[in-house]
Design a protein around this motif. Structure first.
Motif, PDB file in Angstrom:
ATOM      1  N   UNK A   6       0.758  -1.143  -0.004  1.00 50.73           N
ATOM      2  CA  UNK A   6      -0.329   0.050   0.630  1.00 50.73           C
ATOM      3  C   UNK A   6       0.561   1.310  -0.270  1.00 50.73           C
ATOM      4  N   UNK A   7       1.574   1.347   0.702  1.00 50.66           N
ATOM      5  CA  UNK A   7       2.290   2.645   0.874  1.00 50.66           C
ATOM      6  C   UNK A   7       3.760   2.996  -0.788  1.00 50.66           C
ATOM      7  N   UNK A   8       3.968   1.796  -0.642  1.00 44.32           N
ATOM      8  CA  UNK A   8       4.295   2.539  -2.357  1.00 44.32           C
ATOM      9  C   UNK A   8       3.019   2.838  -3.242  1.00 44.32           C
ATOM     10  N   UNK A   9       2.186   2.138  -3.088  1.00 44.13           N
ATOM     11  CA  UNK A   9       1.585   2.866  -4.092  1.00 44.13           C
ATOM     12  C   UNK A   9       0.720   4.086  -4.083  1.00 44.13           C
ATOM     13  N   UNK A  66       3.251   7.262   6.879  1.00 36.99           N
ATOM     14  CA  UNK A  66       3.823   5.753   6.566  1.00 36.99           C
ATOM     15  C   UNK A  66       3.987   4.677   7.377  1.00 36.99           C
ATOM     16  N   UNK A  67       3.677   5.803   8.750  1.00 38.06           N
ATOM     17  CA  UNK A  67       4.315   4.729   9.669  1.00 38.06           C
ATOM     18  C   UNK A  67       3.358   3.899  10.617  1.00 38.06           C
ATOM     19  N   UNK A  68       1.859   3.514  10.111  1.00 36.93           N
ATOM     20  CA  UNK A  68       0.816   2.636  10.401  1.00 36.93           C
ATOM     21  C   UNK A  68       0.741   1.785   9.668  1.00 36.93           C
ATOM     22  N   UNK A  69      -0.342   1.390   9.668  1.00 38.73           N
ATOM     23  CA  UNK A  69      -1.058   0.072   8.006  1.00 38.73           C
ATOM     24  C   UNK A  69      -1.804   1.663   7.661  1.00 38.73           C
ATOM     25  N   UNK A  72      -5.914   1.057   8.519  1.00 37.39           N
ATOM     26  CA  UNK A  72      -6.301   2.324   9.754  1.00 37.39           C
ATOM     27  C   UNK A  72      -6.168   3.215   9.337  1.00 37.39           C
ATOM     28  N   UNK A  73      -5.251   4.026   9.053  1.00 40.21           N
ATOM     29  CA  UNK A  73      -5.186   4.826   8.611  1.00 40.21           C
ATOM     30  C   UNK A  73      -6.680   5.751   7.521  1.00 40.21           C
ATOM     31  N   UNK A  74      -6.828   5.219   6.430  1.00 37.49           N
ATOM     32  CA  UNK A  74      -8.164   4.394   5.790  1.00 37.49           C
ATOM     33  C   UNK A  74      -8.762   4.599   6.638  1.00 37.49           C
ATOM     34  N   UNK A  75      -9.273   3.756   7.552  1.00 35.14           N
ATOM     35  CA  UNK A  75     -10.622   4.266   8.369  1.00 35.14           C
ATOM     36  C   UNK A  75     -10.836   4.672   8.865  1.00 35.14           C
ATOM     37  N   UNK A  76      -9.766   5.619   9.773  1.00 36.38           N
ATOM     38  CA  UNK A  76      -9.837   6.618  10.435  1.00 36.38           C
ATOM     39  C   UNK A  76     -10.416   7.224   9.922  1.00 36.38           C
ATOM     40  N   UNK A  77      -9.921   8.050   8.297  1.00 38.63           N
ATOM     41  CA  UNK A  77     -10.593   8.856   7.563  1.00 38.63           C
ATOM     42  C   UNK A  77     -11.714   8.422   7.389  1.00 38.63           C
ATOM     43  N   UNK A 151      -7.029   4.824  18.405  1.00 35.08           N
ATOM     44  CA  UNK A 151      -6.521   5.564  18.262  1.00 35.08           C
ATOM     45  C   UNK A 151      -7.009   6.630  16.704  1.00 35.08           C
ATOM     46  N   UNK A 152      -7.830   5.378  16.531  1.00 36.56           N
ATOM     47  CA  UNK A 152      -8.772   6.093  15.363  1.00 36.56           C
ATOM     48  C   UNK A 152      -9.312   6.404  15.087  1.00 36.56           C
ATOM     49  N   UNK A 153     -10.712   6.710  16.502  1.00 37.58           N
ATOM     50  CA  UNK A 153     -11.349   6.877  16.884  1.00 37.58           C
ATOM     51  C   UNK A 153     -10.867   8.487  18.250  1.00 37.58           C
ATOM     52  N   UNK A 154      -9.484   8.316  18.396  1.00 39.50           N
ATOM     53  CA  UNK A 154      -8.655   9.943  18.895  1.00 39.50           C
ATOM     54  C   UNK A 154      -9.653   9.423  20.865  1.00 39.50           C
TER      55      UNK A 154
END
Lengths: 176, 226
Positions: A6-9, A66-69, A72-77, A151-154
């Motif tokens: 994912x990070x490369x994409x 890129x410091x996490x998956x 996870x970042x996608x679902x946070x947004x 983390x995602x929901x703060x």
């Protein structure tokens, strides 16, 4: 077959590689759409929410460290966009408020595709306050740990556990 | 057991991270606490629901519309460039206003905002300036003395020349007057002697005449009466 990370994409997409971005969408489109169905309760709103989420993700792509998956970042947004969706739809309703109308009834397609049990659970989820529904969604359908959910929901992990505990009781009531 | 403990136990069970003691407590709660057991059962149903959950495939939508070419701009298109430029200008202004100085001397780099020099630098600077002033003064004095000497020489020569010329003329005039005076004296003397001689001649003539007219008297000395 070897799959590009994912990070490369993300890096490629940031450099203007449209194909890389479309690959990322293809990879997560189904998960996000299903998430949106479970959070909104119907496919029409889910489709709108999904497009909104991907637009938002693309705009924020350069903020991804890129410091996490990426997932996870996608679902946070996705969660933030979902909250925004609910605020627009029901401006007077808080995140911890129970919906006045228990649910937006899942569309008939849900019953056609899903099992009776899963349809019942998803239907019951619509009666939960958004804060609890998000935890149930991320825990059971997203398979995230409580640390990730927090983390995602703060929120703190203990709050996430507490919300899930309350949500389970409410779901039980709804299913009876 | 507190509610928090129950949350923790349920969470640990969901994440399959129960310790031996927690597992024992969890099982005990499931048998003794109906409310807790209901939640555990509901969690199980949720897990089953996720496994059997199937939803319609995502509808066809314009995925390309989400892509806007926001490729990283070139370095010269960097958005921070104007800000950095302005910041540098402000920094330059501050450096000028505060008298910021960077000096490298004797393998020593000094940065500072003060324009004040240390004593050694001031002494060296003053010495340089005094030397320069002294040299300039000496050059001026030398020129002045040269000019003065030259002027004096010229004046002396002119004075000498004037003195020589004037004394020569005066002497010439004096001699001329002396000659003239002597000549005049001689002329006066000649006239006097001439008059004396004339008078004498007349006297002599008169005596001769007298003697010739009176022979009695001729035995005597005609000049004795006179």
């Amino acid at each position: 077959m070897f799959e590009v990370r994912d990070e490369r994409l993300v890096k490629k997409a940031l450099k203007g590689d449209k194909k890389a971005w479309l690959t990322l969408i293809d990879r997560y489109e189904k998960q996000i759409f299903h998430y949106a169905i479970r959070m909104t309760g119907n496919t029409h709103d889910a489709a709108d929410l999904m497009q909104d989420i991907f637009l938002s993700v693309f705009r924020s792509l350069d903020n991804f460290r890129g410091d996490g998956a990426f997932k996870a970042w996608l679902f946070r947004i996705a969660h933030f966009r979902c909250m925004e969706f609910y605020r627009r739809k029901r401006p007077e309703q808080g995140l911890d408020d129970t919906p006045e109308q228990p649910c937006d009834k899942p569309c008939p397609e849900m019953h056609l595709h899903g099992s009776q049990q899963s349809s019942a659970v998803v239907t019951a989820m619509q009666a939960l306050p958004l804060a609890q529904k998000a935890v149930v969604e991320l825990k059971f359908f997203g398979q995230f740990t409580f640390e990730d959910i927090a983390l995602q929901l703060g929120i703190s992990p203990n709050t996430a556990k507490s919300r899930l505990y309350s949500a389970l009781a409410r779901l039980k009531l709804e299913l009876e | 057991m507190t509610e928090n403990d129950k949350h923790t136990l349920l969470a640990a069970w969901l994440e399959d991270s129960l310790t031996q003691a927690q597992r024992k407590a969890f099982e005990q709660l499931c048998t003794e606490d109906a409310d807790f057991a209901l939640r555990v059962e509901m969690a199980g149903r949720c897990f089953s629901a996720t496994e059997s959950f199937t939803a319609p495939a995502p509808p066809a939508w314009n995925k390309s519309a989400t892509f806007t070419d926001n490729a990283s701009p070139r370095w010269y298109q960097w958005q921070g460039l104007p800000v950095a430029s302005m910041a540098m200008s402000v920094l330059a202004l501050v450096m000028v206003i505060t008298g910021f100085r960077v000096e490298v001397s004797d393998s020593r780099l000094s940065l500072g905002f003060s324009e004040r020099l240390d004593a050694q630098e001031v002494a060296a600077l003053v010495e340089d300036r005094v030397d320069a002033y002294k040299q300039a003064n000496q050059a001026v004095f030398r020129d002045y003395a040269d000019a003065l000497a030259s002027q004096q020489r010229q004046s002396s020569a002119e004075l000498t020349e004037y003195l020589l010329a004037s004394s020569r003329k005066e002497r010439r005039e004096d001699f001329a007057e002396l000659v003239k005076f002597i000549n005049q004296q001689r002329s006066d003397d000649q006239q006097f002697y001439a008059r004396q001689l004339h008078n004498l001649q007349q006297d002599v003539s008169a005596l001769e005449k007298h003697q010739s007219m009176n022979p009695l008297i001729s035995g005597g000395d005609p000049l004795a009466d006179e």
